[in-house]
Write an enzyme that holds these catalytic residues in place. Structure first.
Site, mmCIF file in Angstrom:
data_model
loop_
_atom_site.group_PDB
_atom_site.id
_atom_site.type_symbol
_atom_site.label_atom_id
_atom_site.label_comp_id
_atom_site.label_asym_id
_atom_site.label_seq_id
_atom_site.Cartn_x
_atom_site.Cartn_y
_atom_site.Cartn_z
ATOM 1 N N GLU A 26 0.998 -0.646 -5.161
ATOM 2 C CA GLU A 26 0.001 0.403 -5.407
ATOM 3 C C GLU A 26 0.800 1.696 -5.535
ATOM 4 O OE1 GLU A 26 -3.538 3.049 -3.507
ATOM 5 O OE2 GLU A 26 -1.843 2.339 -2.347
ATOM 6 N N ASP A 60 0.822 -1.210 0.000
ATOM 7 C CA ASP A 60 0.000 0.000 0.000
ATOM 8 C C ASP A 60 0.858 1.262 0.000
ATOM 9 O OD1 ASP A 60 -2.715 1.233 0.440
ATOM 10 O OD2 ASP A 60 -1.693 2.001 2.215
#
Length: 865
Positions: A587, A534
């Site tokens: 990401e 993330d």
């Protein structure tokens, strides 16, 4: 000379029945030991007259009775000295195995000038003179400096003071047991009560030649505890472990730090260890000591910053935290950063645990490395476990989730963060327990059961992993030992500007080790097949969400976070080396060069690749959804939003994500982003999904979007499953979209052209990318054998008959394998039911063409018949 403490030894003035029951302390001698006669007969006599007492009653016995008692105990294998054969010179400085004499230790500098001659029990009461002493004995009591440090919680070496230590005159036993009324040393047939020195300290000097095997009998007001002494054990961490920790290269860090039930030196207990280099002292507090860590100080293991304590008799299920004395002397109670199990939030304690799970997914693990992810079918169903079916535990989810995902044909699930987090509204993206699956849904073994069930159903498991930042909770990682430790010491570098959290200090080797080992931990211990990392962009740039003056350039004057780059490279290289078949996914929302390039290959920017296996294509997501949000009449002016992705499609190994981020916080669900009435919205959604599954790249779809949920997602109640209730009037509309997703996955998995060359330009050919006025896109996908699939996407709400599409001339006929307008999906049923044969009329730059009926707002797939 230092006066003798009143707390040690007997007072001659007291009657025999009022004297203390600890072993007698020798009387003071004015002359040096070497001037006293020490014949063999004298030594033998002295040894017989200074036995260890068995009970309090023995203290009142006459000297002959005491002598007889000791002789009987010696016959039963006691360790009482028969003679003081060594001089004080030979004894001073001797340390027990595994301990080094240090200032303040009984074996070293604690030898006092106030040596006293040994006195046999009852001898003073009988008025007999003290016999000559062969050794200079010491007081067994803890000295003032050590007392202060132990009580204050800032002693670095409690094992050098507490426990049993050979000293001049015998073996000194010392214990710190607050609230205890008495402490007795039990060894074989011997039972000796220690003297109460006050403040919870107990001590005694036994005339033994070596430390015996012993236990402690601790008497409290309403209970008596028979236990091993935690301070008689050697360190549980070896030199290699400490060396690797110090180097920041311990790839199995979870096996040495934290709380581990184990058998050490033949005794069952739990090893506690924690990295806290700035702490003045660390103690263990938990349910087993009523959250008072006074009696459980940990020892510092050299320069590594690691503190360790083996606590016998403690096992699984106990709650614990670390009580840390900060550099300024204040105290803080912290959860274990390496805890592998936690309490259910909002409770914050760590829990001692061991895994007893037996895996059943060996076949899955053997097969998963056969194809790399970028050359294999890879369609992902993203799930927030706590809200997919609210109220279900890991084991209950294991009975439903694998069957549901398998029925829909997805190859993988992606779990939003599973690691423990205090605030459910963060969805797990603000982690406090990096090594513990959230206790909201069950135990770590329960989570393993879920992963195992998914594997046995043929479904891979990807987990969101959050190494970018952590929350500021005062019981967790923030200023863990009183100073910035896991976070950067520079406040401008430490504070994350968007989320009110703290960023990790990626330049500190121990912090990198903590995170790299954490990635391995989930893959190796929980058989996770992939990590979706993330917020990578926030890690890569020093000026991420910062204004000028709020950040400091790197050593080259640039804005790249070189420490974060090195960390990501190390993490990816280590994971791919140790765990075959695992994929890492970034990401990353910028155009950083080489996210999925190998770490040893340098790009135009001068950096080696970050080493990820796949990257989320945020540009494709943004552009394509922007196009779909326009009314069809306006889409001709935004046609490039659907074609631009092919300009850079092969710059990285991409995943096409329609994730939770796109269906929350006022963005609406996927179907609600489409314009028009309910029929047109569903038609647009179906056409978009058909386009997405045919586009180069892997697919990811968030839960609820597979059946056209109208409301945006909320973690409080999860997907609107009631939309699929047969009694609901519009159930068929939602079930139709779900049937389409199932068929998309079925055809996708059986058609290598849709996934085999996702990352190679040879796997894609435009047929027409410029038919903006018609709102049409057409392209070919190829597999390794050259077998094609033709995808035609029509984003206008009209039927186009005999629409000519250029095709290769080596395919005798085309067969429609998927049409998003089929009636069973909720469409109008405009299809091409018969094989379509090419005509020798060139079109779109190709030698042949076919004529199709294009349904309104639909995508059609055709394969060679």
């Amino acid at each position: 000379m230092t006066p003798r403490p009143e707390s040690s030894g007997s007072h001659p003035e007291q009657p025999a029945d009022q004297r203390r029951t600890e072993p007698p302390t020798p009387a003071r001698k004015k002359t040096a030991a070497k001037k006293q006669p020490a014949t063999a007969a004298a030594k033998k006599s002295a040894a017989r007259k200074t036995p260890a007492k068995k009970t309090a009653a023995a203290a009142a016995q006459s000297a002959p009775a005491a002598k007889a008692t000791v002789q009987k105990a010696a016959a039963k294998k006691t360790a009482v000295n028969k003679a003081a054969r060594k001089t004080a010179k030979k004894t001073v400085g001797k340390a027990p195995a595994g301990e080094q004499p240090t200032a303040g230790t009984a074996a070293g500098s604690r030898v006092r000038d106030t040596a006293r001659t040994a006195t046999a029990p009852g001898q003073e009461a009988a008025g007999q003179p003290a016999p000559p002493e062969a050794e200079i004995a010491v007081s067994p009591a803890v000295d003032a400096g050590d007392r202060e440090r132990l009580l204050g919680g800032w002693h670095h070496a409690p094992h050098s003071v507490l426990g049993a230590h050979p000293v001049p005159g015998g073996v000194a036993f010392r214990a710190l047991r607050p609230y205890a009324r008495a402490v007795t040393v039990v060894s074989g047939g011997m039972s000796v009560a220690l003297h109460d020195d006050g403040d919870g300290f107990f001590s005694g000097l036994l005339p033994l030649r070596e430390v015996p095997a012993y236990r402690l009998l601790v008497t409290y007001e309403e209970a008596e505890l028979d236990t091993e002494d935690a301070y008689r054990f050697l360190p549980t961490l070896g030199e290699l472990d400490l060396h690797l920790i110090g180097e920041g290269r311990h790839e199995e860090l979870w096996t040495v730090l934290g709380a581990h039930p184990m058998t050490h030196q033949g005794v069952a207990g739990t090893r506690f260890s924690v990295w806290a280099p700035n702490a003045r002292g660390v103690r263990v507090a938990g349910s087993f000591n009523f959250w008072d860590g006074t009696a459980f100080p940990m020892r510092s293991l050299g320069s590594t910053g690691v503190w360790e304590l083996f606590v016998p008799g403690i096992g699984e299920g106990e709650l614990y935290k670390f009580e840390i004395t900060r550099p300024d002397g204040s105290k803080t109670l912290r959860a274990d950063p390496m805890a592998r199990r936690t309490e259910v939030p909002p409770a914050t304690s760590s829990i001692v645990t061991s895994s007893h799970y037996e895996w059943g997914d060996s076949q899955w693990l053997e097969r998963r490395a056969e194809l790399p992810a970028h050359r294999a079918p890879f369609s992902v169903y993203e799930v927030h476990l706590a809200s997919w079916r609210p109220g279900l535990t890991y084991r209950q989810l294991a009975e439903q989730l694998p069957a549901y995902v398998k029925d829909l044909g997805f190859t993988h699930v992606e779990l939003m963060p599973v690691a423990e987090h205090p605030f459910g509204g963060s969805w797990g993206y603000q982690v406090t327990g990096f090594y513990a699956p959230t206790a909201r849904l069950g135990t770590p073994d329960d989570f393993k059961y879920l992963v195992d069930a998914l594997h046995r159903a043929g479904i891979g498991v990807i987990m969101d992993w959050v190494p970018a930042h952590f929350p500021r909770d005062e019981w967790a990682l923030a200023e863990f030992d009183g100073r910035p430790l896991y976070e950067h010491s520079d406040p401008l570098r430490a504070a994350h500007p968007d989320w009110g959290t703290l960023e990790f200090d990626f330049g500190r080797r121990e912090v990198r080790n903590f995170l790299v080992a954490n990635a391995l931990y989930w893959c190796e211990e929980f058989h996770i097949d992939g990590l979706r990392v993330d917020a990578v962009a926030s890690m890569l740039y020093l000026d991420y969400s910062r204004e000028p003056g709020e950040w400091t350039p790197n050593e080259h004057g640039g804005r790249e976070n070189l420490d974060a780059v090195a960390f990501l490279q190390e993490m990816n290289a280590t994971v791919y080396r140790r765990v075959p078949g695992v994929v890492t996914i970034a990401e990353e929302s910028t155009a950083w060069d080489g996210v999925t390039r190998a770490t040893h290959h340098r790009g135009p920017s001068g950096f080696g690749g970050l080493g990820f296996g796949l990257k989320w294509n945020m540009g494709w997501m943004h552009d394509s959804l922007q196009y779909m949000s326009h009314e069809p009449v306006h889409r001709a002016y935004h046609h490039g939003e659907m074609t631009f992705s092919m300009v850079y499609a092969y710059s990285e190994n991409y995943v096409l994500p329609i994730s939770h981020d796109e269906v929350v916080h006022g963005k609406g669900s996927l179907v609600s982003k489409m314009p028009g009435d309910w029929w047109r919205r569903r038609a647009d959604l179906r056409a978009y999904l058909g386009y997405m599954w045919a586009h180069p790249g892997k697919q990811l779809l968030f839960m609820g979007q597979e059946f056209a949920q109208g409301a945006e997602w909320s973690e409080a109640h999860g997907p609107d499953w009631w939309l699929l209730d047969p009694h609901y009037g519009a159930e068929a509309d939602h079930r139709g979209v779900r049937d389409l997703v199932r068929d998309l996955n079925t055809v996708y998995r059986s058609t290598p052209a849709l996934w085999q060359y996702d990352t190679e330009p040879s796997g894609f050919r435009w047929v027409t990318g410029d038919a903006a006025d018609d709102n049409v896109l057409a392209f070919l996908r190829y597999d390794a054998d050259g077998s094609p699939l033709l995808a035609v996407c029509h984003f206008a709400p009209v039927v186009r008959h005999d629409y000519r599409i250029g095709v290769p001339d080596d395919v005798p006929a085309w067969h429609e394998v998927l049409n998003t307008d089929q009636a069973r999906y909720g469409g109008g049923g405009v299809t091409n039911p018969d094989p379509v044969k090419p005509e020798p009329q060139g079109w779109h730059g190709r030698p042949a063409s076919i004529r199709l009926t294009l349904p309104p707002l639909a995508t059609v797939w055709l394969r060679p018949a």
